[in-house]
Design a protein around this motif. Structure first.
Motif, mmCIF file in Angstrom:
data_model
loop_
_atom_site.group_PDB
_atom_site.id
_atom_site.type_symbol
_atom_site.label_atom_id
_atom_site.label_comp_id
_atom_site.label_asym_id
_atom_site.label_seq_id
_atom_site.Cartn_x
_atom_site.Cartn_y
_atom_site.Cartn_z
ATOM 1 N N ARG A 9 0.826 -1.201 0.000
ATOM 2 C CA ARG A 9 0.000 0.000 0.000
ATOM 3 C C ARG A 9 0.863 1.255 0.000
ATOM 4 N N PRO A 10 0.843 2.007 -1.112
ATOM 5 C CA PRO A 10 1.543 3.293 -1.117
ATOM 6 C C PRO A 10 0.933 4.234 -0.081
ATOM 7 N N ARG A 11 1.778 5.021 0.545
ATOM 8 C CA ARG A 11 1.344 5.959 1.581
ATOM 9 C C ARG A 11 1.240 7.375 1.013
ATOM 10 N N TRP A 12 0.461 8.196 1.670
ATOM 11 C CA TRP A 12 0.313 9.584 1.274
ATOM 12 C C TRP A 12 1.679 10.255 1.138
ATOM 13 N N SER A 13 2.568 9.954 2.063
ATOM 14 C CA SER A 13 3.904 10.560 2.057
ATOM 15 C C SER A 13 4.779 10.059 0.910
ATOM 16 N N PHE A 18 3.870 16.143 -7.959
ATOM 17 C CA PHE A 18 2.981 15.916 -9.100
ATOM 18 C C PHE A 18 1.863 14.920 -8.791
ATOM 19 N N GLY A 19 1.828 14.433 -7.547
ATOM 20 C CA GLY A 19 0.781 13.499 -7.143
ATOM 21 C C GLY A 19 1.072 12.051 -7.476
ATOM 22 N N HIS A 20 2.287 11.746 -7.920
ATOM 23 C CA HIS A 20 2.684 10.379 -8.250
ATOM 24 C C HIS A 20 3.574 9.825 -7.150
ATOM 25 N N VAL A 21 3.643 8.509 -7.056
ATOM 26 C CA VAL A 21 4.583 7.903 -6.122
ATOM 27 C C VAL A 21 5.994 8.266 -6.586
ATOM 28 N N ASN A 22 6.763 8.868 -5.704
ATOM 29 C CA ASN A 22 8.133 9.298 -5.955
ATOM 30 C C ASN A 22 9.024 8.088 -6.225
ATOM 31 N N HIS A 23 10.048 8.275 -7.065
ATOM 32 C CA HIS A 23 10.939 7.174 -7.449
ATOM 33 C C HIS A 23 11.563 6.475 -6.232
ATOM 34 N N ALA A 24 12.118 7.232 -5.315
ATOM 35 C CA ALA A 24 12.754 6.623 -4.135
ATOM 36 C C ALA A 24 11.742 5.800 -3.345
ATOM 37 N N ASN A 25 10.521 6.285 -3.276
ATOM 38 C CA ASN A 25 9.487 5.547 -2.545
ATOM 39 C C ASN A 25 9.012 4.323 -3.318
ATOM 40 N N MET A 26 9.079 4.371 -4.644
ATOM 41 C CA MET A 26 8.765 3.181 -5.439
ATOM 42 C C MET A 26 9.780 2.083 -5.133
ATOM 43 N N VAL A 27 11.041 2.456 -5.003
ATOM 44 C CA VAL A 27 12.081 1.484 -4.662
ATOM 45 C C VAL A 27 11.785 0.866 -3.292
ATOM 46 N N THR A 28 11.307 1.672 -2.359
ATOM 47 C CA THR A 28 10.923 1.165 -1.035
ATOM 48 C C THR A 28 9.742 0.209 -1.150
ATOM 49 N N PRO A 66 2.132 6.565 -14.163
ATOM 50 C CA PRO A 66 2.320 6.905 -12.748
ATOM 51 C C PRO A 66 1.436 6.059 -11.842
ATOM 52 N N ILE A 67 1.904 5.878 -10.629
ATOM 53 C CA ILE A 67 1.063 5.286 -9.582
ATOM 54 C C ILE A 67 0.649 6.427 -8.673
ATOM 55 N N VAL A 68 -0.641 6.542 -8.479
ATOM 56 C CA VAL A 68 -1.213 7.603 -7.656
ATOM 57 C C VAL A 68 -1.702 6.977 -6.357
ATOM 58 N N VAL A 69 -1.452 7.643 -5.245
ATOM 59 C CA VAL A 69 -1.895 7.136 -3.945
ATOM 60 C C VAL A 69 -3.406 7.355 -3.834
ATOM 61 N N THR A 70 -4.132 6.239 -3.667
ATOM 62 C CA THR A 70 -5.593 6.297 -3.560
ATOM 63 C C THR A 70 -6.091 5.713 -2.247
ATOM 64 N N GLY A 71 -5.180 5.177 -1.443
ATOM 65 C CA GLY A 71 -5.583 4.477 -0.234
ATOM 66 C C GLY A 71 -5.755 2.987 -0.472
ATOM 67 N N SER A 72 -5.572 2.544 -1.717
ATOM 68 C CA SER A 72 -5.690 1.127 -2.065
ATOM 69 C C SER A 72 -4.312 0.504 -2.229
ATOM 70 N N ASP A 73 -4.291 -0.811 -2.119
ATOM 71 C CA ASP A 73 -3.072 -1.561 -2.381
ATOM 72 C C ASP A 73 -2.765 -1.542 -3.867
ATOM 73 N N THR A 103 -3.756 -1.750 -14.691
ATOM 74 C CA THR A 103 -2.643 -1.412 -15.579
ATOM 75 C C THR A 103 -1.300 -1.738 -14.939
ATOM 76 N N VAL A 104 -0.394 -2.311 -15.725
ATOM 77 C CA VAL A 104 0.983 -2.492 -15.267
ATOM 78 C C VAL A 104 1.660 -1.132 -15.402
ATOM 79 N N ALA A 105 1.970 -0.523 -14.276
ATOM 80 C CA ALA A 105 2.518 0.833 -14.245
ATOM 81 C C ALA A 105 4.038 0.853 -14.165
#
Length: 142
Positions: A9-13, A18-28, A66-73, A103-105
């Motif tokens: 689950r991506p977090r708000w932080s 730009f409202g997308h999951v940041n690269h460093a956080n994608m690696v996490t 992009p992956i956008v944080v929606t509160g979903s996994d 979609t495969v993002a």
């Protein structure tokens, strides 16, 4: 089936300006997807050396959308793309939501090596670790 599937689950932080999951956080998030398998499940199988040391040798991340944080996994499909004596490579398909139909993002790869902390150097995978990886994460045979 053909892959190890997990949800993270991506977090708000995790979002950038730009409202997308940041690269460093994608690696996490990729790390969070593999940790239960390599640490918890491997330990449950009596293989505790991954917990004692594993390092990322290389990493690549390709963004399709992009992956956008929606509160979903988001769904992460993991395959074993290469298995060598002293390293292995995991390939990831990160979907924009929890379903296989989402979609495969992101497509990503990490090459990991077991590491002996006491000796301060990489080590070879044991036969049991190789068997665990090849049986739990479908993909390449080496």
């Amino acid at each position: 089936m053909g892959e190890y599937v997990t949800l993270v689950r991506p977090r708000w932080s995790d979002m950038d300006a730009f409202g997308h999951v940041n690269h460093a956080n994608m690696v996490t998030l990729l790390e969070e997807a593999r940790v239960p398998l390599l640490f918890a499940e491997a330990t449950d199988e009596g293989l505790s050396d991954f917990v004692n040391g594993i390092v990322v040798v290389s990493l690549s991340v390709d963004y399709r959308s992009p992956i956008v944080v929606t509160g979903s996994d988001v769904r992460v499909d993991i395959t074993l793309s290469e298995l060598k004596r002293a390293s292995f490579t995991l390939a990831y398909r990160v979907h924009s939501g929890p379903s296989e139909q989402d979609t495969v993002a992101v497509l990503a790869r990490t090459t990991l090596a077991p590491y002996d902390l006491a000796a301060a150097r990489p080590r070879r995978l044991s036969d049991a670790e190789r068997e665990f990886l090849s049986s739990r994460i479908p993909g390449a045979e080496s």
